[in-house]
Write a protein that holds these residues in place. Sequence first.
Motif, PDB file in Angstrom:
ATOM      1  N   ASP A  53     -11.188   4.149  -5.266  1.00  0.00           N
ATOM      2  CA  ASP A  53     -10.323   4.666  -4.211  1.00  0.00           C
ATOM      3  C   ASP A  53      -9.187   3.699  -3.858  1.00  0.00           C
ATOM      4  OD1 ASP A  53     -11.871   2.689  -3.036  1.00  0.00           O
ATOM      5  OD2 ASP A  53     -12.528   3.910  -1.347  1.00  0.00           O
ATOM      6  N   GLY A  54      -8.914   2.745  -4.750  1.00  0.00           N
ATOM      7  CA  GLY A  54      -7.891   1.730  -4.469  1.00  0.00           C
ATOM      8  C   GLY A  54      -6.517   2.308  -4.203  1.00  0.00           C
ATOM      9  N   GLU A  55      -6.104   3.289  -4.987  1.00  0.00           N
ATOM     10  CA  GLU A  55      -4.790   3.921  -4.796  1.00  0.00           C
ATOM     11  C   GLU A  55      -4.720   4.627  -3.443  1.00  0.00           C
ATOM     12  OE1 GLU A  55      -0.895   4.858  -5.586  1.00  0.00           O
ATOM     13  OE2 GLU A  55      -2.174   3.557  -6.792  1.00  0.00           O
ATOM     14  N   GLU A  56      -5.804   5.305  -3.080  1.00  0.00           N
ATOM     15  CA  GLU A  56      -5.854   6.000  -1.793  1.00  0.00           C
ATOM     16  C   GLU A  56      -5.776   4.993  -0.639  1.00  0.00           C
ATOM     17  OE1 GLU A  56      -8.648   9.267   0.564  1.00  0.00           O
ATOM     18  OE2 GLU A  56      -9.363   8.398  -1.312  1.00  0.00           O
ATOM     19  N   ILE A  57      -6.520   3.895  -0.749  1.00  0.00           N
ATOM     20  CA  ILE A  57      -6.482   2.854   0.276  1.00  0.00           C
ATOM     21  C   ILE A  57      -5.078   2.271   0.368  1.00  0.00           C
ATOM     22  CG2 ILE A  57      -7.288   0.520   0.856  1.00  0.00           C
ATOM     23  CD1 ILE A  57     -10.059   1.383  -0.174  1.00  0.00           C
ATOM     24  N   GLN A  58      -4.436   2.051  -0.766  1.00  0.00           N
ATOM     25  CA  GLN A  58      -3.086   1.508  -0.763  1.00  0.00           C
ATOM     26  C   GLN A  58      -2.114   2.464  -0.068  1.00  0.00           C
ATOM     27  OE1 GLN A  58      -2.051  -0.119  -4.557  1.00  0.00           O
ATOM     28  NE2 GLN A  58      -0.158  -1.007  -3.802  1.00  0.00           N
ATOM     29  N   GLY A  59      -2.290   3.765  -0.261  1.00  0.00           N
ATOM     30  CA  GLY A  59      -1.463   4.751   0.427  1.00  0.00           C
ATOM     31  C   GLY A  59      -1.668   4.703   1.937  1.00  0.00           C
ATOM     32  N   ILE A  60      -2.905   4.547   2.355  1.00  0.00           N
ATOM     33  CA  ILE A  60      -3.218   4.447   3.788  1.00  0.00           C
ATOM     34  C   ILE A  60      -2.591   3.180   4.364  1.00  0.00           C
ATOM     35  CG2 ILE A  60      -5.096   4.116   5.452  1.00  0.00           C
ATOM     36  CD1 ILE A  60      -6.782   5.973   3.521  1.00  0.00           C
ATOM     37  N   LEU A  61      -2.698   2.070   3.634  1.00  0.00           N
ATOM     38  CA  LEU A  61      -2.082   0.822   4.085  1.00  0.00           C
ATOM     39  C   LEU A  61      -0.564   0.984   4.204  1.00  0.00           C
ATOM     40  CD1 LEU A  61      -4.138  -1.722   1.979  1.00  0.00           C
ATOM     41  CD2 LEU A  61      -4.221  -1.425   4.472  1.00  0.00           C
ATOM     42  N   GLY A  62       0.018   1.763   3.283  1.00  0.00           N
ATOM     43  CA  GLY A  62       1.455   2.041   3.366  1.00  0.00           C
ATOM     44  C   GLY A  62       1.817   2.754   4.649  1.00  0.00           C
ATOM     45  N   GLU A  63       0.996   3.701   5.048  1.00  0.00           N
ATOM     46  CA  GLU A  63       1.239   4.416   6.306  1.00  0.00           C
ATOM     47  C   GLU A  63       1.037   3.501   7.512  1.00  0.00           C
ATOM     48  OE1 GLU A  63       2.235   7.614   7.252  1.00  0.00           O
ATOM     49  OE2 GLU A  63       2.864   7.686   5.157  1.00  0.00           O
ATOM     50  N   ILE A  64       0.001   2.685   7.464  1.00  0.00           N
ATOM     51  CA  ILE A  64      -0.322   1.809   8.596  1.00  0.00           C
ATOM     52  C   ILE A  64       0.718   0.703   8.757  1.00  0.00           C
ATOM     53  CG2 ILE A  64      -1.973   0.074   9.443  1.00  0.00           C
ATOM     54  CD1 ILE A  64      -4.209   1.791   8.186  1.00  0.00           C
ATOM     55  N   THR A  65       1.147   0.098   7.635  1.00  0.00           N
ATOM     56  CA  THR A  65       1.995  -1.100   7.708  1.00  0.00           C
ATOM     57  C   THR A  65       3.452  -0.863   7.337  1.00  0.00           C
ATOM     58  OG1 THR A  65       1.630  -1.789   5.398  1.00  0.00           O
ATOM     59  CG2 THR A  65       0.005  -2.514   7.050  1.00  0.00           C
ATOM     60  N   GLY A  66       3.744   0.279   6.727  1.00  0.00           N
ATOM     61  CA  GLY A  66       5.106   0.538   6.288  1.00  0.00           C
ATOM     62  C   GLY A  66       5.406   0.011   4.899  1.00  0.00           C
ATOM     63  N   ALA A  67       4.408  -0.564   4.232  1.00  0.00           N
ATOM     64  CA  ALA A  67       4.603  -1.080   2.871  1.00  0.00           C
ATOM     65  C   ALA A  67       3.326  -0.871   2.066  1.00  0.00           C
ATOM     66  CB  ALA A  67       4.968  -2.559   2.898  1.00  0.00           C
ATOM     67  N   ARG A  68       3.489  -0.445   0.823  1.00  0.00           N
ATOM     68  CA  ARG A  68       2.350  -0.232  -0.072  1.00  0.00           C
ATOM     69  C   ARG A  68       2.045  -1.456  -0.924  1.00  0.00           C
ATOM     70  NH1 ARG A  68       0.358   4.379  -2.084  1.00  0.00           N
ATOM     71  NH2 ARG A  68       0.424   3.446  -4.154  1.00  0.00           N
ATOM     72  N   THR A  69       2.922  -2.440  -0.904  1.00  0.00           N
ATOM     73  CA  THR A  69       2.737  -3.595  -1.772  1.00  0.00           C
ATOM     74  C   THR A  69       1.516  -4.403  -1.352  1.00  0.00           C
ATOM     75  OG1 THR A  69       4.229  -4.910  -0.394  1.00  0.00           O
ATOM     76  CG2 THR A  69       5.184  -3.808  -2.313  1.00  0.00           C
ATOM     77  N   VAL A  70       0.960  -5.111  -2.325  1.00  0.00           N
ATOM     78  CA  VAL A  70      -0.144  -6.023  -2.043  1.00  0.00           C
ATOM     79  C   VAL A  70       0.332  -7.440  -2.320  1.00  0.00           C
ATOM     80  CG1 VAL A  70      -1.998  -4.387  -2.459  1.00  0.00           C
ATOM     81  CG2 VAL A  70      -1.117  -5.699  -4.381  1.00  0.00           C
TER      82      VAL A  70
END
Length: 134
Positions: free
Chosen positions: A86-103
């Motif tokens: 579910d890494g891609e899904e988590i990254q999408g959620i982080l993008g919504e929460i923080t405004g950036a999808r980058t790690v």
Amino acid sequence: MSIFDYIYWRIVDTISFILNLTGVFSSKRMAVDLSSPKAVFVKDLIKSDKIVIFSKSYCPYCKLAKEVFDKMKEKYTAIELDGRDDGEEIQGILGEITGARTVPRVFIKENCVGGGSDVKTLYEKGDLQKLIAT
């Protein structure tokens, strides 16, 4: 990390940012419901430790962020997104929460402080130590 690696990854980050801004990667963007069970799971992960790093094992900026905390002898929780289904899904959620999808996406006391370069800069200024201590 050599200067060439640093320059390369800064260029990659900049190009990715521009492409995301222009919508080139819009097919990867998905509407994220921040009240979904997975979003709640991500928020719970963020709350689970004083320092939480969403990372990918091969990313030099992720390694940079973790090295800073290792140097400080600060315990952190690292979630390696490339090792999760579910890494891609988590990254999408982080993008919504923080405004950036980058790690990496680095959280200190539930607040996102940015990525690897941001962590290093905060450390060099002495601000990271203050964020952790307060």
